[in-house]
Enzyme design. Structure first.
Site, PDB file in Angstrom:
ATOM      1  N   ASN A  13      40.439 -15.372  26.840  1.00 61.22           N
ATOM      2  CA  ASN A  13      39.453 -16.474  26.824  1.00 61.22           C
ATOM      3  C   ASN A  13      39.025 -16.783  25.394  1.00 61.22           C
ATOM      4  OD1 ASN A  13      38.461 -17.533  29.596  1.00 61.22           O
ATOM      5  ND2 ASN A  13      38.801 -15.362  29.918  1.00 61.22           N
ATOM      6  N   ARG A  65      20.672   4.312  25.849  1.00 61.71           N
ATOM      7  CA  ARG A  65      20.917   2.887  26.117  1.00 61.71           C
ATOM      8  C   ARG A  65      20.014   1.996  25.271  1.00 61.71           C
ATOM      9  NH1 ARG A  65      25.496   1.146  28.528  1.00 61.71           N
ATOM     10  NH2 ARG A  65      25.400  -1.129  28.522  1.00 61.71           N
ATOM     11  N   ASN A 107      28.480 -17.579  29.893  1.00 61.00           N
ATOM     12  CA  ASN A 107      29.417 -16.575  30.399  1.00 61.00           C
ATOM     13  C   ASN A 107      30.479 -17.251  31.251  1.00 61.00           C
ATOM     14  OD1 ASN A 107      30.336 -13.828  31.073  1.00 61.00           O
ATOM     15  ND2 ASN A 107      29.533 -14.251  33.127  1.00 61.00           N
ATOM     16  N   HIS A 109      32.892 -16.551  34.452  1.00 62.16           N
ATOM     17  CA  HIS A 109      33.074 -15.619  35.558  1.00 62.16           C
ATOM     18  C   HIS A 109      34.269 -16.087  36.389  1.00 62.16           C
ATOM     19  CE1 HIS A 109      32.079 -12.616  38.570  1.00 62.16           C
ATOM     20  NE2 HIS A 109      32.276 -13.547  39.486  1.00 62.16           N
ATOM     21  N   ASP A 146      21.111 -15.429  32.370  1.00 60.76           N
ATOM     22  CA  ASP A 146      19.678 -15.118  32.448  1.00 60.76           C
ATOM     23  C   ASP A 146      19.557 -13.615  32.733  1.00 60.76           C
ATOM     24  OD1 ASP A 146      19.157 -16.496  35.825  1.00 60.76           O
ATOM     25  OD2 ASP A 146      20.250 -14.732  35.122  1.00 60.76           O
ATOM     26  N   GLU A 147      18.404 -13.177  33.189  1.00 61.53           N
ATOM     27  CA  GLU A 147      18.187 -11.734  33.295  1.00 61.53           C
ATOM     28  C   GLU A 147      18.826 -11.117  34.534  1.00 61.53           C
ATOM     29  OE1 GLU A 147      13.978 -12.127  30.817  1.00 61.53           O
ATOM     30  OE2 GLU A 147      14.131 -10.625  32.403  1.00 61.53           O
ATOM     31  N   ASP A 150      25.161 -12.800  36.797  1.00 67.50           N
ATOM     32  CA  ASP A 150      25.859 -14.019  37.261  1.00 67.50           C
ATOM     33  C   ASP A 150      24.918 -14.964  38.013  1.00 67.50           C
ATOM     34  OD1 ASP A 150      28.650 -11.900  38.145  1.00 67.50           O
ATOM     35  OD2 ASP A 150      28.190 -12.885  36.235  1.00 67.50           O
TER      36      ASP A 150
HETATM   37  C1  GRF Z   1      38.648 -12.633  32.637  1.00 68.25           C
HETATM   38  O1  GRF Z   1      39.189 -12.603  33.931  1.00 68.25           O
HETATM   39  C2  GRF Z   1      37.241 -13.129  32.700  1.00 68.25           C
HETATM   40  O2  GRF Z   1      37.015 -14.124  33.653  1.00 68.25           O
HETATM   41  C3  GRF Z   1      36.528 -11.906  33.117  1.00 68.25           C
HETATM   42  O3  GRF Z   1      37.157 -10.835  32.438  1.00 68.25           O
HETATM   43  C4  GRF Z   1      38.439 -11.227  32.084  1.00 68.25           C
HETATM   44  C5  GRF Z   1      38.512 -11.237  30.568  1.00 68.25           C
HETATM   45  O4  GRF Z   1      39.738 -11.558  30.178  1.00 68.25           O
HETATM   46  N1  GRF Z   1      35.129 -11.995  32.773  1.00 68.25           N
HETATM   47  P1  GRF Z   1      40.026 -11.784  28.607  1.00 68.25           P
HETATM   48  O5  GRF Z   1      39.473 -10.578  27.866  1.00 68.25           O
HETATM   49  O6  GRF Z   1      39.338 -13.050  28.202  1.00 68.25           O
HETATM   50  O7  GRF Z   1      41.510 -11.865  28.561  1.00 68.25           O
END
Ligand code: GRF
Length: 199
Positions: A13, A65, A107, A109, A146-147, A150
């Site tokens: 990504n 943490r 983000n 997802h 947000d907190e 997803d």
């Molecule tokens: C992707 O499937 C993304 O949607 C999910 O984790 C994976 C990350 O893939 N959150 P990459 O590291 O971007 O290849």
């Protein structure tokens, strides 16, 4: 616009954003730092190959943490980002970060939220859930962080067909190719262009 990208894995990504920038599709975008919790993340190599600062901030190297959370916050603040992109970042973002960068964190997802999301749904587990439930359509979602997990405002979604014989791996690749790698760069473009308000 100064952008920091947080990653944990292969970085496809992140690469999609790089490719969009190189193709001139996101004028004004500057990836100023890539941060990973995972020292072995290939995404860090992708950043280094482009001369972008690649930083590993791993929970394993902190006494607790709280110390990790503070280090992650500082690692983000230091690069003065206007936008933070979570691209396969498998860390629950600490509240201190979410409050510091309110409405400036997005983000990606790999499902159509609100399906197959929330606690325990990440990476291949999302696609395993999709196949187990037998849905015929899945896809990807870009949302504000947000907190919750997803639960932030949905920005963009793109549907992908589930096909006979799909394995979680085959489906994951199709969702990446046909949805994630399209809607994430497009969302970054809209934000950089001022077409989508942040902050
Ligand atoms: C992707 O499937 C993304 O949607 C999910 O984790 C994976 C990350 O893939 N959150 P990459 O590291 O971007 O290849």
């Amino acid at each position: 616009m100064r952008i920091c990208v947080c990653v944990s894995g292969g970085g496809t990504n992140l690469q999609a954003i790089f490719d969009a920038i190189d193709a001139g599709r996101i004028p004004g975008a500057e990836i100023v730092r890539v941060i990973s919790n995972n020292p072995g993340a290939f995404a860090l190599e992708r950043a280094k190959n482009r001369g972008i600062e690649a930083v590993c901030i791993s929970p394993k190297t902190f006494p607790d943490r709280e110390a990790f959370n503070e280090a992650l916050l500082q690692g983000l603040k230091d690069c003065k980002p206007e936008l933070i992109v979570l691209a396969g970042f498998l860390v629950n973002v600490p509240v201190c970060v979410i409050r510091e960068f309110k409405n400036r964190i997005i983000n990606i997802h790999p499902s159509l939220i609100p399906s197959f999301c929330g606690k325990g749904y990440y990476g291949l587990k999302v696609h395993e859930g999709v196949l187990a439930r037998g849905v015929k359509v899945t896809g990807a979602t870009v949302h504000f962080v947000d907190e919750g997990i997803d639960t932030g405002k949905i920005i963009a979604q793109k549907a992908v067909c589930v096909e006979d014989g799909d394995t979680p791996e085959i489906l994951q690749k199709r969702v990446m190719e046909q949805a994630e790698w399209i809607i994430l760069p497009e969302t970054v473009r809209k934000i950089v262009a001022g077409e989508l308000q942040i902050g």
